[in-house]
Motif scaffolding. Structure first.
Motif, mmCIF file in Angstrom:
data_model
loop_
_atom_site.group_PDB
_atom_site.id
_atom_site.type_symbol
_atom_site.label_atom_id
_atom_site.label_comp_id
_atom_site.label_asym_id
_atom_site.label_seq_id
_atom_site.Cartn_x
_atom_site.Cartn_y
_atom_site.Cartn_z
ATOM 1 N N ARG A 172 0.810 -1.230 0.000
ATOM 2 C CA ARG A 172 0.000 0.000 0.000
ATOM 3 C C ARG A 172 0.838 1.273 0.000
ATOM 4 O O ARG A 172 0.376 2.337 -0.375
ATOM 5 C CB ARG A 172 -0.900 0.038 1.246
ATOM 6 N N LEU A 173 2.087 1.163 0.479
ATOM 7 C CA LEU A 173 2.892 2.360 0.684
ATOM 8 C C LEU A 173 4.350 1.999 0.387
ATOM 9 O O LEU A 173 4.985 1.278 1.166
ATOM 10 C CB LEU A 173 2.742 2.780 2.152
ATOM 11 N N ALA A 174 4.851 2.515 -0.741
ATOM 12 C CA ALA A 174 6.191 2.096 -1.192
ATOM 13 C C ALA A 174 7.269 2.459 -0.184
ATOM 14 O O ALA A 174 8.296 1.786 -0.089
ATOM 15 C CB ALA A 174 6.497 2.763 -2.532
ATOM 16 N N THR A 175 7.045 3.529 0.602
ATOM 17 C CA THR A 175 8.086 3.979 1.542
ATOM 18 C C THR A 175 8.052 3.221 2.866
ATOM 19 O O THR A 175 8.873 3.484 3.739
ATOM 20 C CB THR A 175 7.908 5.489 1.832
ATOM 21 N N ALA A 176 7.109 2.299 3.028
ATOM 22 C CA ALA A 176 7.018 1.535 4.287
ATOM 23 C C ALA A 176 7.713 0.185 4.107
ATOM 24 O O ALA A 176 7.315 -0.618 3.266
ATOM 25 C CB ALA A 176 5.558 1.340 4.675
ATOM 26 N N LEU A 177 8.761 -0.043 4.902
ATOM 27 C CA LEU A 177 9.552 -1.268 4.779
ATOM 28 C C LEU A 177 9.485 -2.055 6.087
ATOM 29 O O LEU A 177 9.799 -1.520 7.150
ATOM 30 C CB LEU A 177 11.026 -0.940 4.500
ATOM 31 N N CYS A 178 9.110 -3.324 5.980
ATOM 32 C CA CYS A 178 9.073 -4.184 7.161
ATOM 33 C C CYS A 178 10.399 -4.956 7.224
ATOM 34 O O CYS A 178 10.789 -5.611 6.251
ATOM 35 C CB CYS A 178 7.906 -5.166 7.045
ATOM 36 N N VAL A 179 11.070 -4.865 8.350
ATOM 37 C CA VAL A 179 12.361 -5.543 8.489
ATOM 38 C C VAL A 179 12.108 -7.026 8.754
ATOM 39 O O VAL A 179 11.417 -7.378 9.710
ATOM 40 C CB VAL A 179 13.185 -4.915 9.642
ATOM 41 N N THR A 180 12.662 -7.872 7.894
ATOM 42 C CA THR A 180 12.434 -9.308 8.054
ATOM 43 C C THR A 180 13.644 -10.020 8.652
ATOM 44 O O THR A 180 13.523 -11.125 9.148
ATOM 45 C CB THR A 180 12.070 -9.966 6.698
ATOM 46 N N SER A 181 14.833 -9.390 8.590
ATOM 47 C CA SER A 181 15.971 -9.912 9.360
ATOM 48 C C SER A 181 16.991 -8.795 9.574
ATOM 49 O O SER A 181 17.061 -7.851 8.780
ATOM 50 C CB SER A 181 16.610 -11.123 8.678
ATOM 51 N N GLY A 182 17.705 -8.909 10.679
ATOM 52 C CA GLY A 182 18.718 -7.899 11.021
ATOM 53 C C GLY A 182 18.163 -6.725 11.813
ATOM 54 O O GLY A 182 18.759 -5.647 11.832
ATOM 55 N N GLU A 183 17.012 -6.912 12.492
ATOM 56 C CA GLU A 183 16.356 -5.827 13.243
ATOM 57 C C GLU A 183 17.323 -5.103 14.171
ATOM 58 O O GLU A 183 17.320 -3.877 14.255
ATOM 59 C CB GLU A 183 15.203 -6.360 14.126
ATOM 60 N N ARG A 184 18.149 -5.877 14.871
ATOM 61 C CA ARG A 184 18.995 -5.257 15.905
ATOM 62 C C ARG A 184 20.124 -4.419 15.306
ATOM 63 O O ARG A 184 20.814 -3.697 16.020
ATOM 64 C CB ARG A 184 19.560 -6.326 16.849
ATOM 65 N N ARG A 185 20.319 -4.528 13.974
ATOM 66 C CA ARG A 185 21.392 -3.747 13.330
ATOM 67 C C ARG A 185 20.910 -2.383 12.836
ATOM 68 O O ARG A 185 21.718 -1.535 12.476
ATOM 69 C CB ARG A 185 21.956 -4.529 12.135
ATOM 70 N N VAL A 186 19.580 -2.172 12.828
ATOM 71 C CA VAL A 186 19.027 -0.965 12.177
ATOM 72 C C VAL A 186 19.596 0.317 12.775
ATOM 73 O O VAL A 186 20.079 1.201 12.057
ATOM 74 C CB VAL A 186 17.474 -0.956 12.260
ATOM 75 N N ALA A 187 19.563 0.432 14.112
ATOM 76 C CA ALA A 187 19.915 1.713 14.749
ATOM 77 C C ALA A 187 21.372 2.108 14.507
ATOM 78 O O ALA A 187 21.711 3.292 14.610
ATOM 79 C CB ALA A 187 19.618 1.641 16.237
ATOM 80 N N GLN A 188 22.224 1.133 14.180
ATOM 81 C CA GLN A 188 23.639 1.443 13.910
ATOM 82 C C GLN A 188 23.918 1.570 12.413
ATOM 83 O O GLN A 188 25.044 1.883 12.017
ATOM 84 C CB GLN A 188 24.553 0.319 14.452
ATOM 85 N N SER A 189 22.915 1.309 11.586
ATOM 86 C CA SER A 189 23.176 1.237 10.146
ATOM 87 C C SER A 189 23.337 2.634 9.541
ATOM 88 O O SER A 189 22.829 3.620 10.068
ATOM 89 C CB SER A 189 22.036 0.489 9.439
ATOM 90 N N ARG A 190 24.015 2.696 8.390
ATOM 91 C CA ARG A 190 24.258 3.998 7.753
ATOM 92 C C ARG A 190 22.968 4.677 7.293
ATOM 93 O O ARG A 190 22.754 5.862 7.565
ATOM 94 C CB ARG A 190 25.241 3.825 6.583
ATOM 95 N N PRO A 191 22.060 3.963 6.614
ATOM 96 C CA PRO A 191 20.831 4.653 6.179
ATOM 97 C C PRO A 191 20.040 5.245 7.344
ATOM 98 O O PRO A 191 19.404 6.283 7.204
ATOM 99 C CB PRO A 191 20.028 3.569 5.450
ATOM 100 N N TYR A 192 20.116 4.599 8.514
ATOM 101 C CA TYR A 192 19.412 5.153 9.674
ATOM 102 C C TYR A 192 20.157 6.388 10.197
ATOM 103 O O TYR A 192 19.555 7.437 10.427
ATOM 104 C CB TYR A 192 19.297 4.078 10.770
ATOM 105 N N ARG A 193 21.473 6.270 10.320
ATOM 106 C CA ARG A 193 22.261 7.400 10.861
ATOM 107 C C ARG A 193 22.208 8.597 9.920
ATOM 108 O O ARG A 193 22.253 9.742 10.360
ATOM 109 C CB ARG A 193 23.715 6.964 11.124
ATOM 110 N N ASP A 194 22.069 8.344 8.613
ATOM 111 C CA ASP A 194 22.034 9.444 7.634
ATOM 112 C C ASP A 194 20.623 10.002 7.406
ATOM 113 O O ASP A 194 20.433 10.870 6.553
ATOM 114 C CB ASP A 194 22.589 8.966 6.279
#
Ligand SMILES: C[S@@+](CC[C@H](N)C(=O)[O-])C[C@H]1O[C@@H](n2cnc3c(N)ncnc32)[C@H](O)[C@@H]1O
Length: 382
Positions: A172-194
């Motif tokens: 329904r919404l192209a910008t909505a992404l459900c994380v299917t693996s690696g959840e605990r890495r998101v907060a340290q990831s570059r796309p999140y930090r940027d």
């Protein structure tokens, strides 16, 4: 720590929670007193505690008592595991089951909601009530919102994948992404930090996608908190003039940093005055739609606290009504599924404010979206 020692730790934490201590504090107290516990142990104990709180009544019924031990016994029985293999009394494992514990417990269905709340829940959700209650007993997935001001959806997907974070896009919404693996890495990831992706559940994303926005609009986020809704609308329409207010300005302390990371200009407003094309009132609520994430809150909510929240919501609606331009919109949002906080609140508002009419109304639940989330979009006559 062995799995059995982790379970013994969870039993201790749960007993404190059942004794009245908030879950976060009980976990913090345990982890401060358990310097030997590594990050994997802390995460595992936390998961055991939160899983047990999500399904507190049904696990207590299976385990034979509403206690830390009862909940963990129920947890093992529910998973079809042998309690005798864990409750051994060896090392740091919990003591073996007593005769009484061995004979107690049943596996009939028990609603995982406080008794006093059940009629409210059923009134609000009708035939979906049991299904939604069961869904609230499961862990919530992590959802991300791609911020188009920092890059494309494809960029976000590729950069996340490069860091081992797999996603699935919502149809329904192209910008909505459900994380299917690696959840605990998101907060340290570059796309999140940027600032290319933000953490935001699917349902509020769907809600923000329904808001009428046009370049040059003045938009006031009246209960801005950390600014989740402000940033979401900024990502949908260029050229908005964004203002953020919160009765507790301390709640907005992270907003400047988040806005800068997202490439968004937001003006804080301590005393909003004048008129706005859109006022968002993302009001304080019971959070009954988010009990997958904060199951402790489900058991701590009281009828008195709910009544106080309903009064606060009515006050905010009354205050925000005067801030909407003629022809403008008021977007009332809660992360609750209860009628008293949603449709009944809006019915009462409309009865008091003849200049407003209902344009749209949505209630999302974990069955078809993410958290339980309500949006009522109201229009002030021109
Ligand atoms: C549900 S939270 C908002 C979450 C935020 N919109 C977000 O997306 O991150 C509700 C906020 O309303 C604020 N609040 C409570 N009473 C208020 C009032 N009377 N006027 C304005 N804000 C209020 C609280 O401080 C809290 O930050």
């Amino acid at each position: 720590m062995t799995p059995a020692a982790r379970m013994a730790a969870a039993i201790g934490v749960l007993d404190r929670v059942l004794g009245g201590l908030p879950a976060e504090q009980a976990l913090l107290r345990w982890s401060r007193a358990s310097r030997f516990a590594g990050s994997g142990d802390r995460a595992a104990v936390r998961d055991l505690v939160y899983d047990a709180l999500r399904r507190r009544n049904s696990l207590a019924a299976r385990g034979g008592s509403l206690s830390g031990r009862g909940l963990m016994i129920g947890h093992l029985r529910d998973a079809g595991l042998d309690t005798g293999a864990v409750f051994t009394g060896q090392g740091h494992a919990p003591l073996p089951l007593t005769e009484d514990e061995l004979g107690a417990g049943h596996d009939g269905e028990v609603p995982d909601l406080p008794d006093w709340l059940l009629p409210h829940w059923r009134d609000a959700l009708g035939e979906r009530a049991d299904q939604v209650a069961r869904a609230m007993g499961q862990r919530a997935p992590v959802w991300l919102r791609v911020n188009p001001l920092r890059g494309s959806v494809t960029d976000a997907i590729d950069l996340l994948a490069a860091e081992g974070i797999e996603i699935r896009q919502d149809a329904r919404l192209a910008t909505a992404l459900c994380v299917t693996s690696g959840e605990r890495r998101v907060a340290q990831s570059r796309p999140y930090r940027d600032g290319l992706v933000e953490l935001q559940d699917l349902s509020p994303q769907l809600a923000c996608a329904q808001l009428p926005l046009a370049a040059g609009d003045r938009v006031l986020d009246f209960c801005a908190g950390g600014g989740g809704k402000t940033l979401a609308v900024a990502g949908r329409q260029a050229g908005l003039r964004l203002f953020a207010h919160d009765a507790d300005p301390g709640r907005m302390r992270d907003l400047p940093l988040r806005a800068e990371r997202a490439g968004v200009d937001v003006e804080p407003m301590q005393h909003p005055q004048g008129h706005f094309d859109l006022v968002i009132a993302d009001v304080p609520c019971s959070g009954s739609g988010t009990w997958r994430r904060s199951p402790d809150a489900k058991w701590r909510l009281t009828p008195e606290a709910l009544a106080a929240l309903i009064a606060t919501q009515a006050g905010i609606l009354g205050r925000t009504a005067g801030l909407v331009s003629p022809g403008g919109h008021l977007a009332y949002m809660t992360c609750s599924v209860l009628d008293e906080e949603n449709d009944l609140q809006i019915d009462a508002f409309l009865a008091r404010h003849a200049a407003f009419s209902r344009v749209a109304r949505y209630l999302w639940t974990p069955i078809e979206a993410g958290d339980g989330f309500f949006l009522s979009l109201l229009r002030r006559a021109a």
